[in-house]
Motif scaffolding. Structure first.
Motif, PDB file in Angstrom:
ATOM      1  N   LEU A 137      40.116 -41.805 -33.588  1.00 64.24           N
ATOM      2  CA  LEU A 137      39.012 -41.431 -34.480  1.00 64.24           C
ATOM      3  C   LEU A 137      38.365 -40.130 -34.011  1.00 64.24           C
ATOM      4  N   LEU A 138      38.123 -40.017 -32.713  1.00 63.47           N
ATOM      5  CA  LEU A 138      37.540 -38.782 -32.173  1.00 63.47           C
ATOM      6  C   LEU A 138      38.472 -37.592 -32.366  1.00 63.47           C
ATOM      7  N   VAL A 139      39.767 -37.792 -32.157  1.00 60.07           N
ATOM      8  CA  VAL A 139      40.736 -36.696 -32.345  1.00 60.07           C
ATOM      9  C   VAL A 139      40.754 -36.260 -33.810  1.00 60.07           C
ATOM     10  N   GLY A 140      40.735 -37.215 -34.736  1.00 57.29           N
ATOM     11  CA  GLY A 140      40.715 -36.880 -36.158  1.00 57.29           C
ATOM     12  C   GLY A 140      39.470 -36.092 -36.542  1.00 57.29           C
ATOM     13  N   MET A 141      38.325 -36.502 -36.029  1.00 59.25           N
ATOM     14  CA  MET A 141      37.088 -35.766 -36.333  1.00 59.25           C
ATOM     15  C   MET A 141      37.092 -34.385 -35.688  1.00 59.25           C
ATOM     16  N   LEU A 142      37.670 -34.272 -34.495  1.00 57.65           N
ATOM     17  CA  LEU A 142      37.769 -32.962 -33.851  1.00 57.65           C
ATOM     18  C   LEU A 142      38.692 -32.039 -34.646  1.00 57.65           C
ATOM     19  N   ILE A 143      39.781 -32.559 -35.161  1.00 55.36           N
ATOM     20  CA  ILE A 143      40.681 -31.754 -36.001  1.00 55.36           C
ATOM     21  C   ILE A 143      39.948 -31.288 -37.252  1.00 55.36           C
ATOM     22  N   MET A 144      39.173 -32.181 -37.862  1.00 55.16           N
ATOM     23  CA  MET A 144      38.384 -31.788 -39.039  1.00 55.16           C
ATOM     24  C   MET A 144      37.385 -30.696 -38.684  1.00 55.16           C
ATOM     25  N   SER A 145      36.763 -30.829 -37.525  1.00 58.95           N
ATOM     26  CA  SER A 145      35.748 -29.879 -37.099  1.00 58.95           C
ATOM     27  C   SER A 145      36.329 -28.501 -36.813  1.00 58.95           C
ATOM     28  N   MET A 146      37.548 -28.468 -36.320  1.00 59.36           N
ATOM     29  CA  MET A 146      38.153 -27.200 -35.907  1.00 59.36           C
ATOM     30  C   MET A 146      38.993 -26.537 -36.990  1.00 59.36           C
ATOM     31  N   SER A 147      39.207 -27.195 -38.111  1.00 64.49           N
ATOM     32  CA  SER A 147      40.054 -26.590 -39.141  1.00 64.49           C
ATOM     33  C   SER A 147      39.265 -25.584 -39.973  1.00 64.49           C
ATOM     34  N   LYS A 148      39.964 -24.555 -40.408  1.00 62.40           N
ATOM     35  CA  LYS A 148      39.343 -23.501 -41.214  1.00 62.40           C
ATOM     36  C   LYS A 148      39.036 -24.004 -42.618  1.00 62.40           C
ATOM     37  N   ASP A 149      38.138 -23.302 -43.277  1.00 64.85           N
ATOM     38  CA  ASP A 149      37.908 -23.521 -44.692  1.00 64.85           C
ATOM     39  C   ASP A 149      38.939 -22.733 -45.480  1.00 64.85           C
ATOM     40  N   LYS A 150      39.012 -23.001 -46.792  1.00 64.21           N
ATOM     41  CA  LYS A 150      39.922 -22.215 -47.624  1.00 64.21           C
ATOM     42  C   LYS A 150      39.542 -20.748 -47.570  1.00 64.21           C
ATOM     43  N   ILE A 151      38.244 -20.490 -47.642  1.00 64.61           N
ATOM     44  CA  ILE A 151      37.734 -19.123 -47.566  1.00 64.61           C
ATOM     45  C   ILE A 151      36.906 -19.027 -46.293  1.00 64.61           C
ATOM     46  N   GLU A 152      37.458 -18.410 -45.283  1.00 68.55           N
ATOM     47  CA  GLU A 152      36.781 -18.278 -43.990  1.00 68.55           C
ATOM     48  C   GLU A 152      36.262 -16.845 -43.873  1.00 68.55           C
ATOM     49  N   ASP A 153      34.949 -16.694 -43.840  1.00 68.76           N
ATOM     50  CA  ASP A 153      34.356 -15.374 -43.687  1.00 68.76           C
ATOM     51  C   ASP A 153      33.303 -15.421 -42.583  1.00 68.76           C
ATOM     52  N   GLU A 154      32.569 -14.323 -42.428  1.00 65.27           N
ATOM     53  CA  GLU A 154      31.575 -14.249 -41.355  1.00 65.27           C
ATOM     54  C   GLU A 154      30.469 -15.279 -41.536  1.00 65.27           C
ATOM     55  N   MET A 155      30.118 -15.574 -42.791  1.00 64.73           N
ATOM     56  CA  MET A 155      29.063 -16.545 -43.056  1.00 64.73           C
ATOM     57  C   MET A 155      29.480 -17.945 -42.617  1.00 64.73           C
ATOM     58  N   THR A 156      30.694 -18.361 -42.959  1.00 68.36           N
ATOM     59  CA  THR A 156      31.137 -19.700 -42.559  1.00 68.36           C
ATOM     60  C   THR A 156      31.297 -19.806 -41.046  1.00 68.36           C
TER      61      THR A 156
END
Length: 149
Positions: free
Chosen positions: A63-82
């Motif tokens: 569960l912790l690994v899955g949440m960490l993967i979610m936390s570290m994954s990029k958004d579709k549009i990754e910019d300076e604001m995100t």
């Protein structure tokens, strides 16, 4: 000259570590791992009998690994604001997590003594509880900050 090259090399390595993000497709993988872990936790709790402490520990770690993967994954549009919002959410999660880890044992102690006449002895929080809380706070704050930007 050698010290300047060494400093630049270390700075470049440090920046690579700071800017590391998983590709966006890992968000779905992380969500699948989290959902599967939660479902298996319910199955373990209600269906399985016997000594399954090892399974509980394994499911908590996944569960912790899955949440960490979610936390570290990029958004579709990754910019300076995100990137800035992600950093802010990590800072908030850290601060709230430390406050939670400091206050919650005393709250549990007080509530258990108020409810039960004998009460329980003071106990510290486990690593799973603190890490789960911090990852949940980070993901909630990040998605809320992104929505209200």
């Amino acid at each position: 000259m050698n010290t300047e090259k060494l400093i630049n090399c270390e700075r470049n390595r440090f920046n690579k570590i700071i800017k590391f993000r998983l590709p966006h497709r890992f968000m779905r993988i992380g969500v699948a791992i989290v959902v599967l872990s939660i479902v298996m936790m319910f199955v373990r709790a209600f269906i399985m009998d016997g000594e399954t402490e090892w399974l509980k520990q394994l499911l908590q770690k996944t569960l912790l690994v899955g949440m960490l993967i979610m936390s570290m994954s990029k958004d579709k549009i990754e910019d300076e604001m995100t990137i800035s919002l992600r950093g802010q959410s990590y800072a908030v999660a850290f601060i709230v997590g430390v406050i939670y880890a400091l206050i919650m044992p005393y709250v549990e102690f007080g509530v258990s003594n108020a409810v039960n006449s004998g009460g329980k002895a003071y106990k510290d929080l486990g690593d799973f509880q603190v890490l789960l809380f911090m990852l949940m706070i980070q993901l909630m704050f990040y998605h809320n900050l992104k929505r209200f930007r």
